[in-house]
Design a protein around this motif. Structure first.
Motif, short mmCIF file in Angstrom:
data_model
loop_
_atom_site.label_atom_id
_atom_site.label_comp_id
_atom_site.label_asym_id
_atom_site.label_seq_id
_atom_site.Cartn_x
_atom_site.Cartn_y
_atom_site.Cartn_z
N PHE A 10 0.83 -1.19 0.00
CA PHE A 10 0.00 0.00 0.00
C PHE A 10 0.88 1.25 0.00
O PHE A 10 2.01 1.24 0.49
N LYS A 11 0.33 2.34 -0.54
CA LYS A 11 1.03 3.62 -0.52
C LYS A 11 0.50 4.48 0.63
O LYS A 11 -0.69 4.82 0.65
N ARG A 163 -9.46 2.95 -8.74
CA ARG A 163 -8.52 3.77 -9.51
C ARG A 163 -7.38 4.29 -8.65
O ARG A 163 -6.49 4.97 -9.15
N GLY A 164 -7.43 4.02 -7.35
CA GLY A 164 -6.37 4.48 -6.46
C GLY A 164 -6.95 5.20 -5.25
O GLY A 164 -8.11 5.62 -5.25
N LYS A 362 -4.50 -9.49 -3.35
CA LYS A 362 -3.59 -8.86 -4.30
C LYS A 362 -3.98 -7.39 -4.52
O LYS A 362 -5.15 -7.05 -4.49
N LEU A 363 -2.97 -6.57 -4.74
CA LEU A 363 -3.20 -5.16 -5.07
C LEU A 363 -3.13 -4.98 -6.57
O LEU A 363 -2.34 -5.64 -7.25
N VAL A 368 -4.27 -0.67 -4.78
CA VAL A 368 -5.46 -0.89 -3.96
C VAL A 368 -5.99 -2.31 -4.24
O VAL A 368 -5.73 -2.87 -5.31
N PRO A 369 -6.71 -2.91 -3.29
CA PRO A 369 -7.22 -4.28 -3.48
C PRO A 369 -8.45 -4.30 -4.40
O PRO A 369 -9.59 -4.39 -3.95
#
Length: 485
Positions: A10-11, A163-164, A362-363, A368-369
């Protein structure tokens, strides 16, 4: 549903403001505009109406500051699922995650989505839940345009969040700020423009005489009341609190996204405290405004329980209906964004532990999942079509509070099991406040079983149905063997 996976972590892009907005925005949906009518019918007096909101606020704040310690100990995605797994065992964590996926989060998303559509019906009559607006009928099962629109809303917000994190973050900021300012504006204008000292005095003349109000068949008037005494007081409070707890729920959503928070050991605990404090103040103030504008009987018999609409008509005239409709549409839109954004992180963490579909762990290329988001979307959409979201909310109250109590109890267990673990933030008021919360939660759950046994039993059945599912995963050799990862 699957998307190409290009990242494995993750960011961390969310700050304290974003965390607070997720807490506040996920809590405020349609409840504060509606549930005070049912609470009033259950307790029958101004004092007890405010008491129900105060005790709910106290419980929410107590649990939130307790969760601050847990979030500092385990600053990673999954939140409450992780806390329960670490304090007890993988089975307990799984039962929470299963209930979360089956009813708690997805049922709330469905109910909030349908609330958006119902209030959009003020502007688009085909969205009203009336027989002439049925799209499809099979026996007694009906599908309305409102349900389809709610599904479209859920699909859209799910797509945005795939989309994030940035898209979901900005929707949360904009819509939460908007509804906070709108609610504060409604409260202030109500007190300045429509408050009546006579109404206030009348409502508080017999403030602590609890009695159940009986509404007429059309709900337009009170036809009688019956006094509530002895042990019946606890049952009445528990029944009344199903609405206030639903309205105050989802505050823990910020713990699910710890992997995307900057400095999560500090910011999650602060977000929980600030967000729940803000909403508690707003909810109690809104009910004080209702009591200053309308007699208690009008609150209890507001058409379709839309107390805020009735109050807004006194404040703004006929146009008040549309003012509240817009506020609720904004509120439910932002609320569902927060629920959708946070919920998928629980399934992601469960999948990492081998306790959910492998793809959910999984991302996607946007970190993102994505698969987990779409799986949540499908279940929430099915629940929208079920037409049983009202019943689901009663089940949610019982199941959610039971798991909250278990999680707060986990603080005591973890202090004994893992005393060496870093605790940058310790539960405020420990051990007194956590103990008080656990006692109140147990009393609430027991009283709810007595008052609404059908819904509580079904809630328990949903939880227990997760046991064979857990052992299926364990039999496949994928379940973790201990509380730690």
């Amino acid at each position: 549903m699957a998307e190409t996976t290009k990242t494995t972590h993750f960011k961390p892009t969310l700050g304290l403001l974003d965390g607070t907005m997720i807490v506040a925005g996920s809590m405020i949906g349609s409840g504060i505009f509606i549930v005070s009518a049912d609470i009033t019918r259950n307790v029958g007096s101004a004092g007890w109406l405010i008491f129900v909101w105060l005790i709910t606020g106290f419980m929410t704040l107590s649990a939130a500051v307790s969760y601050g310690e847990l979030s500092g100990m385990y600053p990673k995605a999954g939140g409450q699922y992780v806390y329960l797994k670490e304090a007890y065992n993988p089975l307990t964590g799984f039962l929470y995650g299963w209930s979360f996926f089956a009813v708690i989060q997805t049922g709330t998303i469905a109910a909030v989505g349908v609330a958006f559509s119902k209030f959009a019906g003020y502007f688009f009559p085909p969205l009203e839940l009336k027989d002439e607006n049925v799209v499809f009928m099979l026996g007694s099962w009906k599908i309305y345009w409102a349900q389809l629109v709610s599904i479209v809303l859920i699909v859209f917000l799910t797509w945005v969040n795939t989309r994030g994190i940035d898209g979901g973050k900005w929707i949360q900021r904009i819509f939460t700020f908007t509804k906070l300012f709108s609610l504060f504006g409604l409260i202030i204008l109500g007190l300045l423009l429509a408050a009546s000292s006579e109404v206030w005095k009348h409502n508080w003349a017999d403030a602590w005489n609890m009695h159940r109000l009986t509404a007429s068949a059309d709900g337009g008037s009170i036809t009688g009341s019956s006094p509530i005494v002895g042990i019946g007081v606890l049952g009445a409070i528990a029944a009344a609190m199903t609405g206030s707890i639903f309205s105050s729920d989802a505050w823990n959503n910020v713990t699910f996204i710890a992997g995307e928070m900057k400095n999560p050991k500090r910011n999650i605990g602060l977000s929980l405290f600030l967000g729940t404090l803000i909403i508690t103040v707003i909810y109690v103030s809104a009910n004080l405004m209702y009591l200053s504008v309308m007699p208690l009987d009008r609150i209890a018999t507001a058409p379709q329980d839309r107390v805020a609409v009735a109050a807004a008509k006194d404040i703004f005239g006929f146009g008040g209906t549309y003012v509240i409709a817009v506020m609720i549409m904004i509120s439910t839109f932002g609320c569902n964004n927060g629920l959708i954004l946070a919920g998928a992180r629980v399934y992601y963490t469960m999948a990492q532990d081998g306790l959910f579909f492998r793809e959910a762990g999984k991302l996607n290329k946007n970190s993102v999942p994505g698969w987990a988001l779409w799986a949540q979307c499908v279940v929430a959409g099915i629940l929208c079509l079920s037409g049983k979201y009202g019943d689901l909310l009663d089940m949610i109250a019982f199941v959610a509070v039971a798991f909250y109590a278990l999680t707060v109890l986990g603080i005591f267990i973890l202090r004994r099991k893992q005393p060496q673990l870093e605790r940058p933030y310790k539960a405020f008021g420990y051990p007194v406040l956590p103990v008080i919360y656990i006692i109140l939660a147990i009393v609430f759950c027991v009283a709810l079983i007595i008052q609404k046994p059908t819904y509580s039993t079904w809630g328990l059945i949903i939880v227990l149905a997760g046991i064979p599912l857990y052992y299926l995963a364990a039999g496949a050799g994928r379940a973790p063997k201990t509380g730690g990862r």
